[in-house]
Motif scaffolding. Structure first.
Motif, PDB file in Angstrom:
ATOM      1  N   ASN A  28       0.828  -1.199   0.000  1.00 43.34           N
ATOM      2  CA  ASN A  28       0.000   0.000   0.000  1.00 43.34           C
ATOM      3  C   ASN A  28       0.864   1.253   0.000  1.00 43.34           C
ATOM      4  O   ASN A  28       0.513   2.266  -0.610  1.00 43.34           O
ATOM      5  CB  ASN A  28      -0.917  -0.014   1.231  1.00 43.34           C
ATOM      6  N   ASN A  29       2.011   1.176   0.644  1.00 44.59           N
ATOM      7  CA  ASN A  29       2.894   2.328   0.806  1.00 44.59           C
ATOM      8  C   ASN A  29       3.705   2.640  -0.447  1.00 44.59           C
ATOM      9  O   ASN A  29       3.947   3.806  -0.763  1.00 44.59           O
ATOM     10  CB  ASN A  29       3.829   2.103   1.998  1.00 44.59           C
ATOM     11  N   VAL A  30       4.149   1.622  -1.162  1.00 43.31           N
ATOM     12  CA  VAL A  30       5.101   1.850  -2.260  1.00 43.31           C
ATOM     13  C   VAL A  30       4.514   1.715  -3.656  1.00 43.31           C
ATOM     14  O   VAL A  30       5.172   2.068  -4.635  1.00 43.31           O
ATOM     15  CB  VAL A  30       6.311   0.881  -2.142  1.00 43.31           C
ATOM     16  N   TRP A  31       3.299   1.243  -3.786  1.00 46.98           N
ATOM     17  CA  TRP A  31       2.808   0.878  -5.117  1.00 46.98           C
ATOM     18  C   TRP A  31       2.726   2.058  -6.086  1.00 46.98           C
ATOM     19  O   TRP A  31       2.943   1.897  -7.287  1.00 46.98           O
ATOM     20  CB  TRP A  31       1.440   0.191  -5.010  1.00 46.98           C
ATOM     21  N   LYS A  32       2.443   3.271  -5.567  1.00 50.05           N
ATOM     22  CA  LYS A  32       2.337   4.429  -6.467  1.00 50.05           C
ATOM     23  C   LYS A  32       3.638   4.696  -7.205  1.00 50.05           C
ATOM     24  O   LYS A  32       3.643   5.135  -8.359  1.00 50.05           O
ATOM     25  CB  LYS A  32       1.930   5.674  -5.678  1.00 50.05           C
ATOM     26  N   LEU A  33       4.769   4.433  -6.556  1.00 52.55           N
ATOM     27  CA  LEU A  33       6.064   4.670  -7.187  1.00 52.55           C
ATOM     28  C   LEU A  33       6.409   3.608  -8.224  1.00 52.55           C
ATOM     29  O   LEU A  33       7.376   3.770  -8.972  1.00 52.55           O
ATOM     30  CB  LEU A  33       7.158   4.751  -6.116  1.00 52.55           C
ATOM     31  N   CYS A  34       5.632   2.544  -8.261  1.00 53.45           N
ATOM     32  CA  CYS A  34       5.834   1.534  -9.307  1.00 53.45           C
ATOM     33  C   CYS A  34       5.354   2.047 -10.661  1.00 53.45           C
ATOM     34  O   CYS A  34       5.669   1.455 -11.700  1.00 53.45           O
ATOM     35  CB  CYS A  34       5.081   0.247  -8.954  1.00 53.45           C
ATOM     36  N   ILE A  35       4.606   3.129 -10.656  1.00 55.64           N
ATOM     37  CA  ILE A  35       4.106   3.680 -11.923  1.00 55.64           C
ATOM     38  C   ILE A  35       5.243   4.342 -12.705  1.00 55.64           C
ATOM     39  O   ILE A  35       5.512   3.969 -13.853  1.00 55.64           O
ATOM     40  CB  ILE A  35       2.951   4.663 -11.665  1.00 55.64           C
ATOM     41  N   PRO A  36       5.976   5.308 -12.112  1.00 57.60           N
ATOM     42  CA  PRO A  36       7.070   5.908 -12.892  1.00 57.60           C
ATOM     43  C   PRO A  36       8.338   5.068 -12.921  1.00 57.60           C
ATOM     44  O   PRO A  36       9.163   5.222 -13.824  1.00 57.60           O
ATOM     45  CB  PRO A  36       7.308   7.246 -12.174  1.00 57.60           C
ATOM     46  N   PHE A  37       8.538   4.188 -11.927  1.00 60.16           N
ATOM     47  CA  PHE A  37       9.789   3.429 -11.839  1.00 60.16           C
ATOM     48  C   PHE A  37       9.582   1.927 -12.026  1.00 60.16           C
ATOM     49  O   PHE A  37      10.383   1.114 -11.566  1.00 60.16           O
ATOM     50  CB  PHE A  37      10.455   3.685 -10.475  1.00 60.16           C
ATOM     51  N   GLY A  38       8.512   1.573 -12.687  1.00 65.02           N
ATOM     52  CA  GLY A  38       8.159   0.168 -12.845  1.00 65.02           C
ATOM     53  C   GLY A  38       8.701  -0.521 -14.076  1.00 65.02           C
ATOM     54  O   GLY A  38       9.720  -0.117 -14.652  1.00 65.02           O
ATOM     55  N   ILE A  39       8.014  -1.554 -14.504  1.00 63.73           N
ATOM     56  CA  ILE A  39       8.450  -2.425 -15.592  1.00 63.73           C
ATOM     57  C   ILE A  39       8.684  -1.678 -16.904  1.00 63.73           C
ATOM     58  O   ILE A  39       9.736  -1.868 -17.534  1.00 63.73           O
ATOM     59  CB  ILE A  39       7.429  -3.571 -15.788  1.00 63.73           C
ATOM     60  N   PRO A  40       7.760  -0.829 -17.357  1.00 63.98           N
ATOM     61  CA  PRO A  40       7.991  -0.155 -18.646  1.00 63.98           C
ATOM     62  C   PRO A  40       9.275   0.665 -18.675  1.00 63.98           C
ATOM     63  O   PRO A  40       9.994   0.662 -19.680  1.00 63.98           O
ATOM     64  CB  PRO A  40       6.753   0.734 -18.800  1.00 63.98           C
ATOM     65  N   THR A  41       9.576   1.347 -17.578  1.00 65.70           N
ATOM     66  CA  THR A  41      10.770   2.197 -17.528  1.00 65.70           C
ATOM     67  C   THR A  41      12.047   1.374 -17.647  1.00 65.70           C
ATOM     68  O   THR A  41      12.929   1.668 -18.468  1.00 65.70           O
ATOM     69  CB  THR A  41      10.793   3.004 -16.214  1.00 65.70           C
ATOM     70  N   VAL A  42      12.160   0.341 -16.827  1.00 64.98           N
ATOM     71  CA  VAL A  42      13.368  -0.486 -16.841  1.00 64.98           C
ATOM     72  C   VAL A  42      13.483  -1.262 -18.151  1.00 64.98           C
ATOM     73  O   VAL A  42      14.582  -1.410 -18.709  1.00 64.98           O
ATOM     74  CB  VAL A  42      13.369  -1.449 -15.641  1.00 64.98           C
ATOM     75  N   ALA A  43      12.374  -1.739 -18.659  1.00 63.27           N
ATOM     76  CA  ALA A  43      12.387  -2.489 -19.924  1.00 63.27           C
ATOM     77  C   ALA A  43      12.868  -1.607 -21.072  1.00 63.27           C
ATOM     78  O   ALA A  43      13.677  -2.038 -21.913  1.00 63.27           O
ATOM     79  CB  ALA A  43      10.994  -3.046 -20.222  1.00 63.27           C
ATOM     80  N   LEU A  44      12.399  -0.368 -21.114  1.00 61.11           N
ATOM     81  CA  LEU A  44      12.809   0.549 -22.175  1.00 61.11           C
ATOM     82  C   LEU A  44      14.298   0.874 -22.087  1.00 61.11           C
ATOM     83  O   LEU A  44      15.007   0.874 -23.103  1.00 61.11           O
ATOM     84  CB  LEU A  44      11.983   1.829 -22.096  1.00 61.11           C
ATOM     85  N   ILE A  45      14.779   1.142 -20.878  1.00 57.65           N
ATOM     86  CA  ILE A  45      16.200   1.457 -20.700  1.00 57.65           C
ATOM     87  C   ILE A  45      17.067   0.260 -21.082  1.00 57.65           C
ATOM     88  O   ILE A  45      18.099   0.412 -21.753  1.00 57.65           O
ATOM     89  CB  ILE A  45      16.481   1.882 -19.244  1.00 57.65           C
ATOM     90  N   SER A  46      16.659  -0.941 -20.676  1.00 54.22           N
ATOM     91  CA  SER A  46      17.423  -2.149 -21.012  1.00 54.22           C
ATOM     92  C   SER A  46      17.447  -2.378 -22.512  1.00 54.22           C
ATOM     93  O   SER A  46      18.465  -2.795 -23.080  1.00 54.22           O
ATOM     94  CB  SER A  46      16.818  -3.363 -20.296  1.00 54.22           C
TER      95      SER A  46
END
Length: 351
Positions: free
Chosen positions: A209-227
């Motif tokens: 509940n505490n951290v899920w909002k930050l998964c939006i900008p720093f989640g799977i799409p971001t890391v996948a695109l950078i990789s």
């Protein structure tokens, strides 16, 4: 009716006086003592009428019906630009003691199934990206495990430092600009700004509940695109940003720990705080002093002293203001800080 009579008397009196004094030699303008006294009394009455009219139309300007309601200033909520940390005019009351207060409508302190799914998928994918990067680096090093370990640990340490810096810039941004309607970041902005109203609320949130909002900008799409952009030839770029994004997400949990009593922390959290790997209670408490102008970094707080002593955020505020004229919330709370910054004095008093 009062206005009509008064106007008529005023016009008549003025006309009579002009007639009397413009041609005193005329036989039609011969006045007796009684007629003069009568005119003087009429003039006095007219003056009072005119004064009353002027007071009605000059001393009492039009009143905005919205601001006049209940004689109080307009209240704002987390969706408005006027919402500043839940302070004056925000429509929120600052609870006393260790009380929680939810700012965003529909928010809850318990983990919801979708939050668990988002957080679990994010960290699982980040772990896969990190492992794949290390495997690629090992292959590039010809199977040299010690060399790969050194490179991996160096990248990890550098990413940890930069994540602390990134958390400070993010924290500064969401504390001072935007509102609940801001695209993508609206929920994060509302949560961070509302946090200044009731600091203890975060301590009652469950992990997902505490951290899920930050998964939006720093989640799977971001890391996948950078990789994808880094490609197989730059595995440490992928590893760096995987760690960086993971730390940014976890920074909210580290933030929660900094608001908890030491007796309420688990041994691992306590050890990480003592080692300086996560932000501690005393360093972060320095941020929660109005107008909340410094100590923004919440991964470890390692970068706070350098950023505050250099006036980094004051300079950033001035640049933003010069571009679009938008004031930071810190400036709105403390106009003296705005004047000081615009005068070129970027120093900040360390508490």
């Amino acid at each position: 009716m009062k206005f009509s009579i008064g106007s008529s008397v005023l016009l008549l009196s003025s006309h009579v006086q002009v007639q009397a004094f413009s041609a005193p030699w005329s036989s039609t303008n011969i006045y007796t003592r009684d007629s003069i006294q009568l005119q003087m009394r009429a003039g006095e009455e007219t003056g009072r009428e005119a004064s009353s009219l002027n007071s009605a139309f000059i001393a009492d300007p039009p009143v905005d019906s919205e601001s006049a309601v209940e004689g109080s200033p307009k209240s704002f909520d987390y969706l408005d630009d006027g919402f500043v940390f839940g302070l004056e005019g925000s429509g929120l009351e600052r609870p006393k003691g260790k009380q929680s207060q939810l700012v965003v409508e529909g928010d809850t302190l318990e983990t919801q199934p979708y939050q668990f799914a988002v957080v679990s998928a994010t960290f699982a994918s980040h772990a896969i990206f990190a492992a794949h990067s290390v495997a690629q680096l090992t292959a590039m090093n010809g199977g040299d495990i010690p060399l790969t370990a050194v490179q991996t640990m160096a990248t990890l340490a550098f990413s940890w430092i930069m994540a602390d810096l990134g958390s400070g810039i993010l924290h500064f941004s969401v504390d001072n600009y935007g509102n609940g309607r801001t695209p993508i970041m609206g929920g994060i902005i509302a949560a961070f700004q509302g946090h200044h109203t009731a600091q203890w609320t975060i301590t009652e949130r469950e992990f997902c509940n505490n951290v899920w909002k930050l998964c939006i900008p720093f989640g799977i799409p971001t890391v996948a695109l950078i990789s994808l952009l880094a490609g197989p030839s730059l595995p440490m770029v992928s590893f760096f940003f995987t760690v960086f994004c993971s730390m940014e997400i976890l920074s909210q949990e580290f933030h929660k720990w900094s608001h908890m009593m030491q007796s309420d922390l688990n041994p691992i959290a306590t050890s990480l705080q003592k080692a300086g790997l996560t932000i501690g209670r005393i360093p972060h408490a320095q941020h929660h002093v109005a107008p909340f102008k410094g100590n923004y970094c919440i991964v470890s707080g390692f970068c706070n002293k350098a950023l505050d002593n250099s006036g980094f955020f004051r300079k950033l505020e001035r640049v933003i203001y010069s571009i679009n004229g938008v004031e930071s919330n810190s400036w709105k709370i403390d106009p003296k800080l705005k004047a000081k910054t615009l005068s070129g004095d970027y120093s900040i008093k360390r508490y």
